[in-house]
Design a protein around this motif. Structure first.
Motif, PDB file in Angstrom:
ATOM      1  N   ARG A  21      49.959  44.324  46.212  1.00 30.47           N
ATOM      2  CA  ARG A  21      51.130  43.453  46.404  1.00 30.47           C
ATOM      3  C   ARG A  21      50.931  42.596  47.651  1.00 30.47           C
ATOM      4  NH1 ARG A  21      54.623  40.380  44.689  1.00 30.47           N
ATOM      5  NH2 ARG A  21      56.828  40.840  44.923  1.00 30.47           N
ATOM      6  N   SER A  22      50.397  43.195  48.692  1.00 38.30           N
ATOM      7  CA  SER A  22      50.124  42.463  49.923  1.00 38.30           C
ATOM      8  C   SER A  22      49.084  41.370  49.684  1.00 38.30           C
ATOM      9  CB  SER A  22      49.656  43.439  51.000  1.00 38.30           C
ATOM     10  OG  SER A  22      49.461  42.780  52.219  1.00 38.30           O
ATOM     11  N   LEU A  23      48.023  41.715  48.955  1.00 36.30           N
ATOM     12  CA  LEU A  23      47.015  40.704  48.617  1.00 36.30           C
ATOM     13  C   LEU A  23      47.648  39.530  47.876  1.00 36.30           C
ATOM     14  CD1 LEU A  23      43.778  42.437  47.244  1.00 36.30           C
ATOM     15  CD2 LEU A  23      43.958  40.879  49.166  1.00 36.30           C
ATOM     16  N   SER A  24      48.516  39.833  46.937  1.00 29.12           N
ATOM     17  CA  SER A  24      49.156  38.800  46.135  1.00 29.12           C
ATOM     18  C   SER A  24      50.028  37.883  46.993  1.00 29.12           C
ATOM     19  CB  SER A  24      50.004  39.462  45.051  1.00 29.12           C
ATOM     20  OG  SER A  24      50.748  38.515  44.338  1.00 29.12           O
ATOM     21  N   ILE A  25      50.852  38.472  47.835  1.00 30.72           N
ATOM     22  CA  ILE A  25      51.787  37.679  48.640  1.00 30.72           C
ATOM     23  C   ILE A  25      51.070  36.910  49.739  1.00 30.72           C
ATOM     24  CG2 ILE A  25      53.695  37.866  50.289  1.00 30.72           C
ATOM     25  CD1 ILE A  25      54.786  40.145  48.502  1.00 30.72           C
ATOM     26  N   ILE A  26      50.173  37.564  50.467  1.00 32.20           N
ATOM     27  CA  ILE A  26      49.516  36.923  51.612  1.00 32.20           C
ATOM     28  C   ILE A  26      48.498  35.884  51.169  1.00 32.20           C
ATOM     29  CG2 ILE A  26      47.979  37.345  53.577  1.00 32.20           C
ATOM     30  CD1 ILE A  26      49.521  40.017  53.950  1.00 32.20           C
ATOM     31  N   SER A  27      47.685  36.205  50.159  1.00 34.56           N
ATOM     32  CA  SER A  27      46.633  35.271  49.741  1.00 34.56           C
ATOM     33  C   SER A  27      47.107  34.286  48.681  1.00 34.56           C
ATOM     34  CB  SER A  27      45.420  36.045  49.208  1.00 34.56           C
ATOM     35  OG  SER A  27      45.727  36.624  47.949  1.00 34.56           O
ATOM     36  N   GLY A  28      48.208  34.604  48.013  1.00 35.59           N
ATOM     37  CA  GLY A  28      48.694  33.746  46.942  1.00 35.59           C
ATOM     38  C   GLY A  28      47.871  33.848  45.663  1.00 35.59           C
ATOM     39  N   LYS A  29      47.014  34.851  45.574  1.00 32.81           N
ATOM     40  CA  LYS A  29      46.152  35.009  44.398  1.00 32.81           C
ATOM     41  C   LYS A  29      46.850  35.832  43.323  1.00 32.81           C
ATOM     42  CE  LYS A  29      41.912  34.418  46.947  1.00 32.81           C
ATOM     43  NZ  LYS A  29      40.552  34.751  47.142  1.00 32.81           N
ATOM     44  N   ASP A  30      46.417  35.630  42.097  1.00 33.37           N
ATOM     45  CA  ASP A  30      46.924  36.377  40.952  1.00 33.37           C
ATOM     46  C   ASP A  30      46.348  37.791  41.010  1.00 33.37           C
ATOM     47  OD1 ASP A  30      47.897  37.203  38.484  1.00 33.37           O
ATOM     48  OD2 ASP A  30      46.323  36.184  37.353  1.00 33.37           O
ATOM     49  N   VAL A  31      47.204  38.783  41.252  1.00 32.70           N
ATOM     50  CA  VAL A  31      46.770  40.183  41.330  1.00 32.70           C
ATOM     51  C   VAL A  31      47.395  40.941  40.168  1.00 32.70           C
ATOM     52  CG1 VAL A  31      46.838  42.310  42.679  1.00 32.70           C
ATOM     53  CG2 VAL A  31      46.467  40.128  43.828  1.00 32.70           C
ATOM     54  N   ARG A  32      46.551  41.662  39.458  1.00 31.68           N
ATOM     55  CA  ARG A  32      46.997  42.513  38.356  1.00 31.68           C
ATOM     56  C   ARG A  32      46.464  43.919  38.595  1.00 31.68           C
ATOM     57  NH1 ARG A  32      45.665  38.303  33.454  1.00 31.68           N
ATOM     58  NH2 ARG A  32      46.662  36.531  34.461  1.00 31.68           N
ATOM     59  N   TYR A  33      47.061  44.867  37.922  1.00 33.37           N
ATOM     60  CA  TYR A  33      46.710  46.264  38.139  1.00 33.37           C
ATOM     61  C   TYR A  33      46.089  46.874  36.885  1.00 33.37           C
ATOM     62  CZ  TYR A  33      49.602  45.705  42.264  1.00 33.37           C
ATOM     63  OH  TYR A  33      50.124  45.258  43.451  1.00 33.37           O
ATOM     64  N   ASP A  34      45.005  47.620  37.090  1.00 32.28           N
ATOM     65  CA  ASP A  34      44.366  48.368  36.013  1.00 32.28           C
ATOM     66  C   ASP A  34      44.974  49.761  35.991  1.00 32.28           C
ATOM     67  OD1 ASP A  34      42.793  49.817  34.272  1.00 32.28           O
ATOM     68  OD2 ASP A  34      40.914  49.499  35.358  1.00 32.28           O
ATOM     69  N   VAL A  35      45.799  50.019  34.994  1.00 35.09           N
ATOM     70  CA  VAL A  35      46.428  51.335  34.841  1.00 35.09           C
ATOM     71  C   VAL A  35      45.849  52.068  33.630  1.00 35.09           C
ATOM     72  CG1 VAL A  35      48.560  50.638  36.010  1.00 35.09           C
ATOM     73  CG2 VAL A  35      48.374  50.368  33.527  1.00 35.09           C
ATOM     74  N   SER A  36      44.704  51.617  33.158  1.00 29.93           N
ATOM     75  CA  SER A  36      44.117  52.175  31.935  1.00 29.93           C
ATOM     76  C   SER A  36      43.713  53.632  32.089  1.00 29.93           C
ATOM     77  CB  SER A  36      42.915  51.342  31.487  1.00 29.93           C
ATOM     78  OG  SER A  36      41.888  51.383  32.457  1.00 29.93           O
ATOM     79  N   GLY A  37      43.517  54.114  33.306  1.00 30.58           N
ATOM     80  CA  GLY A  37      43.159  55.509  33.518  1.00 30.58           C
ATOM     81  C   GLY A  37      44.278  56.471  33.173  1.00 30.58           C
ATOM     82  N   TYR A  38      45.479  55.950  32.958  1.00 31.37           N
ATOM     83  CA  TYR A  38      46.619  56.800  32.623  1.00 31.37           C
ATOM     84  C   TYR A  38      46.900  56.837  31.125  1.00 31.37           C
ATOM     85  CZ  TYR A  38      47.240  56.757  37.596  1.00 31.37           C
ATOM     86  OH  TYR A  38      47.016  56.894  38.945  1.00 31.37           O
ATOM     87  N   GLU A  39      46.075  56.153  30.357  1.00 29.55           N
ATOM     88  CA  GLU A  39      46.258  56.186  28.911  1.00 29.55           C
ATOM     89  C   GLU A  39      45.875  57.563  28.385  1.00 29.55           C
ATOM     90  OE1 GLU A  39      43.893  52.983  27.467  1.00 29.55           O
ATOM     91  OE2 GLU A  39      45.141  51.468  28.431  1.00 29.55           O
ATOM     92  N   LYS A  40      46.502  57.957  27.317  1.00 29.05           N
ATOM     93  CA  LYS A  40      46.211  59.263  26.728  1.00 29.05           C
ATOM     94  C   LYS A  40      44.751  59.333  26.301  1.00 29.05           C
ATOM     95  CE  LYS A  40      50.841  59.934  24.985  1.00 29.05           C
ATOM     96  NZ  LYS A  40      51.441  61.020  25.613  1.00 29.05           N
ATOM     97  N   ASN A  41      44.232  60.541  26.298  1.00 30.01           N
ATOM     98  CA  ASN A  41      42.859  60.845  25.879  1.00 30.01           C
ATOM     99  C   ASN A  41      41.804  60.416  26.889  1.00 30.01           C
ATOM    100  OD1 ASN A  41      43.890  61.889  23.465  1.00 30.01           O
ATOM    101  ND2 ASN A  41      43.832  59.867  22.516  1.00 30.01           N
ATOM    102  N   GLN A  42      42.202  59.927  28.058  1.00 26.88           N
ATOM    103  CA  GLN A  42      41.212  59.588  29.079  1.00 26.88           C
ATOM    104  C   GLN A  42      40.693  60.856  29.755  1.00 26.88           C
ATOM    105  OE1 GLN A  42      39.716  56.975  29.348  1.00 26.88           O
ATOM    106  NE2 GLN A  42      40.955  55.156  29.544  1.00 26.88           N
TER     107      GLN A  42
END
Length: 184
Positions: A21-42
């Protein structure tokens, strides 16, 4: 675009979220999160963790499968690994792993490449400039409030505190003992 990998339990998730969130606000860059490790069967059921950030009022833009797959290696084959690095160089994509637990200000000076960032980012220096914003977002969301109401966990007009004692995994992770302090 910058993708920050979310992993671990709630404590790690909170630091990783605040960092992104800090990277997004301070740098103004598009930041997204990889939450794929929480998918079932991982992971097997005993190791499965949940994405707990959804219980808070956070802005959590999730990276798509296509976004994430641009950074993944097709195989561990050494030739393809080298070939993949060459392709990533020409496609201006980089994978960066946090080294150690110390604050690294260089994350706020990334070039215009696409990045996939992994680490715990457990220094408040990463988000100190926007700490007020982070505090507002890390308040209980509707999902958590409903869960607390359903379980009669709301303490009206009471001075309540919570003490969390971490236990269990330290024996398995001796490398963590060298970089973190434990009270026993």
């Amino acid at each position: 675009m910058i993708i920050v990998r979310i992993s671990g339990g709630l404590g790690n998730q909170l630091f990783q979220y605040a960092f992104g969130r800090s990277l997004s606000i301070i740098s103004g860059k598009d930041v997204r999160y990889d939450v794929s490790g929480y998918e079932k069967n991982q992971l097997n059921a005993a190791q499965q963790r949940k994405l707990d950030l959804n219980y808070f009022n956070v802005e959590l833009p999730v990276a798509s499968f296509d976004d994430i797959s641009r950074f993944r290696k097709p195989t561990d084959d050494q030739f393809r690994n080298v070939f993949g690095k060459i392709l990533n160089f020409y496609n201006r994509k980089k994978v960066k792993h946090e080294s150690g637990i110390n604050y690294d200000p260089n994350y706020f000076n990334l070039d215009d490449c696409d990045y996939y960032l992994t680490g715990h980012f457990q220094s408040e220096k990463y988000f100190m400039q926007i700490s007020g914003q982070i505090r507002k977002e890390l308040t209980p969301g509707d999902l958590l409030m409903d869960l607390m109401k359903d379980n009669n966990l709301i303490f009206h007009n009471a001075n309540a505190i919570c003490v969390h004692v971490r236990r269990g995994r330290s024996e398995e992770h001796t490398s963590e003992l060298q970089s973190h302090s434990f009270i026993s």
